[in-house]
Scaffold this motif. Sequence first.
Motif, PDB file in Angstrom:
ATOM      1  N   LEU A 149      12.751  19.472  57.283  1.00  0.00           N
ATOM      2  CA  LEU A 149      13.011  20.827  56.856  1.00  0.00           C
ATOM      3  C   LEU A 149      14.064  21.387  57.554  1.00  0.00           C
ATOM      4  O   LEU A 149      14.698  20.848  58.566  1.00  0.00           O
ATOM      5  CB  LEU A 149      11.672  21.736  57.277  1.00  0.00           C
ATOM      6  N   GLN A 150      14.662  22.478  57.327  1.00  0.00           N
ATOM      7  CA  GLN A 150      15.773  23.234  57.823  1.00  0.00           C
ATOM      8  C   GLN A 150      15.304  23.616  59.088  1.00  0.00           C
ATOM      9  O   GLN A 150      14.088  24.178  59.336  1.00  0.00           O
ATOM     10  CB  GLN A 150      16.094  24.697  57.065  1.00  0.00           C
ATOM     11  N   GLY A 151      16.195  23.531  60.025  1.00  0.00           N
ATOM     12  CA  GLY A 151      15.946  23.911  61.579  1.00  0.00           C
ATOM     13  C   GLY A 151      15.065  22.816  62.463  1.00  0.00           C
ATOM     14  O   GLY A 151      14.640  23.395  63.217  1.00  0.00           O
ATOM     15  N   TYR A 187      25.614  21.126  52.864  1.00  0.00           N
ATOM     16  CA  TYR A 187      25.256  22.500  52.574  1.00  0.00           C
ATOM     17  C   TYR A 187      25.202  23.467  53.643  1.00  0.00           C
ATOM     18  O   TYR A 187      25.944  24.460  53.525  1.00  0.00           O
ATOM     19  CB  TYR A 187      23.596  22.384  52.010  1.00  0.00           C
ATOM     20  N   ARG A 188      24.564  23.066  54.909  1.00  0.00           N
ATOM     21  CA  ARG A 188      24.627  24.287  56.014  1.00  0.00           C
ATOM     22  C   ARG A 188      25.961  24.426  56.519  1.00  0.00           C
ATOM     23  O   ARG A 188      26.781  23.344  56.722  1.00  0.00           O
ATOM     24  CB  ARG A 188      23.569  23.752  57.075  1.00  0.00           C
ATOM     25  N   PRO A 189      26.478  25.453  56.615  1.00  0.00           N
ATOM     26  CA  PRO A 189      27.736  25.941  57.203  1.00  0.00           C
ATOM     27  C   PRO A 189      28.019  25.234  58.579  1.00  0.00           C
ATOM     28  O   PRO A 189      26.852  25.395  59.306  1.00  0.00           O
ATOM     29  CB  PRO A 189      27.644  27.322  57.195  1.00  0.00           C
ATOM     30  N   ALA A 190      28.922  24.591  58.592  1.00  0.00           N
ATOM     31  CA  ALA A 190      29.439  23.845  59.943  1.00  0.00           C
ATOM     32  C   ALA A 190      28.193  22.962  60.367  1.00  0.00           C
ATOM     33  O   ALA A 190      28.491  22.574  61.631  1.00  0.00           O
ATOM     34  CB  ALA A 190      29.675  25.032  61.140  1.00  0.00           C
ATOM     35  N   ASN A 241      30.558  19.866  61.278  1.00  0.00           N
ATOM     36  CA  ASN A 241      30.969  20.232  62.433  1.00  0.00           C
ATOM     37  C   ASN A 241      30.338  20.133  63.844  1.00  0.00           C
ATOM     38  O   ASN A 241      30.875  19.715  64.891  1.00  0.00           O
ATOM     39  CB  ASN A 241      31.565  21.762  62.597  1.00  0.00           C
ATOM     40  N   GLN A 242      28.888  20.293  63.670  1.00  0.00           N
ATOM     41  CA  GLN A 242      28.037  20.206  64.549  1.00  0.00           C
ATOM     42  C   GLN A 242      27.819  18.555  64.951  1.00  0.00           C
ATOM     43  O   GLN A 242      27.883  18.159  66.065  1.00  0.00           O
ATOM     44  CB  GLN A 242      26.688  20.766  64.081  1.00  0.00           C
ATOM     45  N   THR A 256      31.064  17.510  66.775  1.00  0.00           N
ATOM     46  CA  THR A 256      30.957  17.783  68.250  1.00  0.00           C
ATOM     47  C   THR A 256      30.260  16.909  68.955  1.00  0.00           C
ATOM     48  O   THR A 256      30.497  16.477  69.981  1.00  0.00           O
ATOM     49  CB  THR A 256      30.828  19.335  68.175  1.00  0.00           C
ATOM     50  N   LEU A 257      28.948  16.549  68.320  1.00  0.00           N
ATOM     51  CA  LEU A 257      27.988  15.599  69.180  1.00  0.00           C
ATOM     52  C   LEU A 257      28.436  14.354  69.358  1.00  0.00           C
ATOM     53  O   LEU A 257      28.856  13.750  70.338  1.00  0.00           O
ATOM     54  CB  LEU A 257      26.793  15.652  68.462  1.00  0.00           C
ATOM     55  N   GLN A 281      31.155  14.543  72.008  1.00  0.00           N
ATOM     56  CA  GLN A 281      30.566  14.501  73.409  1.00  0.00           C
ATOM     57  C   GLN A 281      29.989  12.976  73.638  1.00  0.00           C
ATOM     58  O   GLN A 281      30.212  12.508  74.758  1.00  0.00           O
ATOM     59  CB  GLN A 281      29.379  15.345  73.456  1.00  0.00           C
ATOM     60  N   GLY A 315      18.895  19.863  55.850  1.00  0.00           N
ATOM     61  CA  GLY A 315      17.422  20.167  55.974  1.00  0.00           C
ATOM     62  C   GLY A 315      16.951  20.858  54.559  1.00  0.00           C
ATOM     63  O   GLY A 315      17.673  21.484  53.897  1.00  0.00           O
TER      64      GLY A 315
END
Lengths: 447, 332
Positions: free
Chosen positions: A109-111, A141-144, A147-148, A151-152, A155, A194
């Motif tokens: 699911l989302q989140g 679909y989910r903005p950025a 990108n997320q 970024t990971l 790292q 999600g």
Amino acid sequence: MAFEGLADRLQGTIKKITGKGKVTEQDVKEMTREVRLALLEADVNFKVVKDLIKRIKERAVGQDVLQGLNPGQQVIKVVKEELAELMGGEQSKLEVANKPPTVVMMVGLQGAGKTTTSGKLANHLRKQKNRNPMLVAADVYRPAAINQLETLGKQLEMPVYSEGTDANPVEIAKHAVNKAKEEHYDYVLIDTAGRLHVDEGLMDELQNIKEAVNPDEILLVVDSMTGQDAVNVAESFDEQLDVSGVVLTKLDGDTRGGAALSIKAVTGKPIKFAAMGEKLDQLEAFHPDRMASRILGMGDVLSLIEKAETDVDEKKAKEMEQKMKDASFTLDDFLDQMGQVRNMGSLDEIMNMMPGAGKMKGLKNMQLDEKQIDYVEAIIRSMTLKERTDPSVINASRKKRIAQGSGTSVAQVNRLLKQFNEMKKMMKQMMGGKKGKKKGGMNFPFM
Amino acid sequence: MSFFKKLKDKISQQTDQVTDKFKDGMTKTRDSFTSKVNDLVARYRKVDEEFFEELEEILISADVGVVTVMTLIEELELEVKRRNIQDTEAVKEVISEKLVEIYYDGDEEEPEELQLNEDGLSVILTVGVNGVGKTTTIGKLAHRLKAEGKSVLLAAGDTFRAGAIDQLEVWGERAGVDVIKHSEGSDPAAVIYDGIQAAKSRGVDVLICDTAGRLQNKVNLMNELAKVKKVISREVDGAPHETLLVLDATTGQNALSQAKTFKEATDVSGIVLTKLDGTARGGIVLAIKNEMDIPVKFVGLGERMEDLQPFDAHQFVYGLFGDLTTEDTQEE
Ligand SMILES: Nc1nc2c(ncn2[C@@H]2O[C@H](COP(=O)(O)OP(=O)(O)OP(=O)(O)O)[C@@H](O)[C@H]2O)c(=O)[nH]1
Ligand SMILES: [Mg+2]
């Protein structure tokens, strides 16, 4: 909190029922009423609760009461066993494909925490298993979201395959797997968007990805705070994708996590990992037994039962108290206590289990760092028996050896020893009575 | 006038469009709930102990929460006895009535609107645990306020989670509002401070502050949030005008603990309940309103900019009991 009220009541009921050699039907009735409420409060699905209670009733009536327990506790013992059985054994292994790369799809699911978990899993595979994974950004679909993940990836210094937000997730996944083959990555972790399990269009998309890349693992990522709907979520993801395992996230929170039980009950699929924080190394193997205790929320009673079972009596606790008083409490004892409590799940309980620690002011608000505990454990385990009982023998060369053996630094070893000594002093004062009124609270080695 | 009639009237006073959207969004929740209650009523002619037991299960499965459900059932049993109701059909109305009653508990029965400063800057702070929909809600809210003719600015106070700033910027673009940001890893209080200064100098109506998701048992992170809030109150009189706790409707009993702890740390003034477009239950808001008196202000019904609707307990119950209501009013 509502729950504390319930736990108290459960304890109260246990106390009320005393002094019989056999568990009567009435005992069971009184106990199961409270157990039912406790499980429901923990978000275990009501149908799952119903089945469980039925089985518990059947099993518990007429049982002989174990020495050292009362009938109420005996019923809880049955409850615990039933929960443990339902949760199944530990199972944190990931599939390995005959021919690399092994393809893992993350869904949920989302989140729920798919992206972070993908990063953690990649980190785990490289660090613990010496693997060479590649991450794939298929959430267009989910903005950025891309990108997320990127970024990971930065790292972790790990490659992230992406084609931007205009590409089709099925194509992205296909291309990524091809690339992994060419470039000899041995794991491909696909982070999908999600979606609601009732969203047919998006569930179809997952099926298409599955068909296109034929994954070896499909991991359903579930937020451990999920309520009654957890069964429906797990059921529909499983029906449509035949998931291979579950990752439970946000277990560093204070949820009882009944969803774990529900998911296991309806899908039968193993919960493989537990995500315990926002940092990329906070992914652990899932321990069903700890989870069972956590759901029931009765660390005290359960450990009492364990004590009765293993015939450990009050003597040991007394010994411990004496040890604290005369300051002969060793690092070994410390490790012992830590292990005991860790098995029960929550870190806060460590404090409550340390005899007397619960009474100390200022402890309620202190922060426990899981990782520090790991270090402490590793350090103590790298000591010899003699060192553990008499830390004063630990000289510079021993420190170096211990640091090497535990994968820490001499500075960390020093810190632990210093803090342990302070703690011992503090304990002595505390157990000795009034004079220990030092300000500032104490520093446990794992803080 | 029957309770259902009243409910129906109340709702028809609102624009049909809003109600339809709300209804559509809640189809899943309603379908399962309504059909379950209808099925129950059909199977039991008489109101007896077993009937109540099953009703209890239906409510629990909506995440209403054990304590609340037990109280509700007790009250229902009393009410049924008092009114001497025999037939299960008639119980439906009492159920709805009680649910709305639990929510309002004697308070004013009007939908709770955002309490904003009419002339001058208003600051809205959004808080909540990880992944509940804070950033998305901010995007939707910015869109909404702008449509009402307000000028809006966003502050990217989540400096922790990877990609969080970019995510808010995308929403800023969609809604057509600016975003004040620092780099990842910087002090959230400093970003918010800058947001406030920018909002002041630009003469903006509403500043909405994003924050990083945090689990409520992390004391240091909750302290950080309290600090952010302090900065806001220090810089703007009467601010934050709203502190919105975002809750995921799929969450179970832990939502209560979230509400309690976030309220202690930041004095939450309202709740946004997200993801109600799933089969999500969201029944826990009844318990939260009842036990903690925090009103729900908005609900999230999807991932698009338009998918944020003001909350109205009547609509919520209507969403749950939609079909029941229609049937009843037709009979009259
Ligand atoms: N279906 C649905 N999805 C939603 C809703 N609100 C948010 N989401 C989705 O939930 C996911 C998480 O939302 P975010 O806005 O990133 O949540 P957040 O609270 O800001 O998350 P963190 O900053 O990581 O703590 C995203 O995929 C959103 O699109 C909603 O009302 N319905
Ligand atoms: Mg966010």
